[in-house]
Design an enzyme around this catalytic site. Sequence first.
Site, mmCIF file in Angstrom:
data_model
loop_
_atom_site.group_PDB
_atom_site.id
_atom_site.type_symbol
_atom_site.label_atom_id
_atom_site.label_comp_id
_atom_site.label_asym_id
_atom_site.label_seq_id
_atom_site.Cartn_x
_atom_site.Cartn_y
_atom_site.Cartn_z
ATOM 1 N N ASP A 102 0.846 -1.187 0.000
ATOM 2 C CA ASP A 102 0.000 0.000 0.000
ATOM 3 C C ASP A 102 0.891 1.249 0.000
ATOM 4 O O ASP A 102 1.873 1.326 0.750
ATOM 5 C CB ASP A 102 -0.893 0.002 1.242
ATOM 6 C CG ASP A 102 -1.947 1.099 1.185
ATOM 7 O OD1 ASP A 102 -3.023 0.833 0.631
ATOM 8 O OD2 ASP A 102 -1.658 2.209 1.694
ATOM 9 N N ASN A 152 -2.623 12.706 -3.322
ATOM 10 C CA ASN A 152 -3.626 13.024 -4.354
ATOM 11 C C ASN A 152 -4.188 14.418 -4.138
ATOM 12 O O ASN A 152 -4.370 15.185 -5.092
ATOM 13 C CB ASN A 152 -4.755 11.995 -4.321
ATOM 14 C CG ASN A 152 -4.812 11.161 -5.605
ATOM 15 O OD1 ASN A 152 -4.064 11.413 -6.550
ATOM 16 N ND2 ASN A 152 -5.701 10.188 -5.623
ATOM 17 N N ASP A 183 -1.912 9.383 -10.340
ATOM 18 C CA ASP A 183 -1.841 8.322 -11.354
ATOM 19 C C ASP A 183 -0.400 8.039 -11.749
ATOM 20 O O ASP A 183 0.000 6.874 -11.922
ATOM 21 C CB ASP A 183 -2.652 8.729 -12.589
ATOM 22 C CG ASP A 183 -4.147 8.722 -12.329
ATOM 23 O OD1 ASP A 183 -4.570 8.159 -11.287
ATOM 24 O OD2 ASP A 183 -4.892 9.287 -13.162
ATOM 25 N N GLU A 208 -4.723 2.387 -4.320
ATOM 26 C CA GLU A 208 -3.265 2.465 -4.220
ATOM 27 C C GLU A 208 -2.673 1.179 -3.663
ATOM 28 O O GLU A 208 -1.505 1.144 -3.249
ATOM 29 C CB GLU A 208 -2.863 3.638 -3.314
ATOM 30 C CG GLU A 208 -3.166 3.472 -1.850
ATOM 31 C CD GLU A 208 -4.580 3.874 -1.453
ATOM 32 O OE1 GLU A 208 -4.813 4.119 -0.266
ATOM 33 O OE2 GLU A 208 -5.457 3.950 -2.346
#
Length: 489
Positions: A353, A361, A370, A397
Amino acid sequence: MKGTKWMNRREKYVTQLLNIPASLRQKKIAWAAALFIFLATVAVLPFGTRMLPEVKPFLPMFVSWFIFGDLMTSYLLFIQYRASKSIPQLVLACSYLFTGFIIIPHILTFPGVFSDTGLIGAGDQSAVWLWVFWHGGFPAGVMLYLLSDVFFTKSIKPQMIFRFGVYGVGITVAVLATIYVLVTLGNDLLPRIIQKGNYRILITSGVGPVVWLLNLLALFLMIRIHKARDVLNLWLTVAVFASLLDVTLTLFAGERYSLGWYVARVNSLVATTAVIFSISYEINRLYVRLADQQDQLVDSQARLTRVNDQLMLLSSLDGLTGIANRRHFDERLLQELELAGIRKSPLSLLMLDVDHFKAYNDYYGHLGGDAVLQRVAQSIHSAVELVGGMVARYGGEEFAVILPGKDHREALNMAEQIRRMVEGQHIPHAASKGSPWITISVGGYTMDRDESRTEMTANLMITLADQALYQAKEGGRNRTMVNDILVAV
């Protein structure tokens, strides 16, 4: 309306030779052939009665080709009848069967070929009467074919093909047998239409003109009804026209072995050759088209296979990162669990993770997020690929790594290697509460070779690896834990 009705009938046999439309080029060739034999006949007429030497091999060669041509045409038409289940094609096949067989007793009874008076019970009128039935039977068969084309517009049932075929052949053989008995045993009962090789009585008796009129009527009906629309009927029209000229020259020549008689036999060859050549030519064209279609089909199948492979690949990949997606991961984990049970080998699963990804983000935007996921995915892939493992995007993620044959220590080493690779890229993370770089946390679980496998499932293994990941994140992130072994920075 008539043309439309004719086309509607033909649509029932759309894939058969009878339906192949005659091209302009084919019509030109057919009409050129008809014109040639017509001009040759007209040119010979003034000299038709001139006597020529008797060529002994001529009749056997003529008869051999005639038998072969008509029987082969009959055979090809029988094949078409079986494919199309069309009664008119059966009638036409039987007509050519009749002409192919009737020539055999005709040549055997012909005086001067195999014996001076002929064989198989021949009388002095047998050969000429067989000629009459031959040249009258062919146009009669053509007209019967045209008549059946009016009344039998539908295909017969498949189970009736053989029965109708037997009926057709049986009737044809019965007619031939009746004619043979009539011209041999009943030779003296038949009107005399030849005397010492002279055909003049054939004309004056009215028998010859009747045969000529039958051919003329058959030609008229062929042109009137079919108008040479398709290949088979185009050349059948030429064959009937050649038969008419054959009878014309024979009657005009008046005697055997005259110039007109010889040319008339040649016209007979044209009549028997025209249809078989047209059918053979069209069968060859159909074969070429089928071969081309087969090549196209093979090529299409190859392209389809490639497209399907691409679709399968795309359906198993994550659209953003290019690694395996969740569906493919689930399938692979089930397969590896089964194989591990069979081989009694260890199996490790890592769950990874990205730390503080939501904050990343929010700070850098979704495009920045991304890009990070793509770089992390490729880092994991490059490390796992070397040891035969598989990486998949599990969701958001989070990533999952399957390591077949790896025990917990090897899995722990791989987890640490991946963690260090990601951190070593020094991807800035200004919003992180821990490291100034992008880092990951890794949790894993290993099913050892000695572990009981009866209760282990894919869901249970994912749960155990997820619990280890949770502990790694709770322990401060940017660390790994496999089977309760924690490695911290």
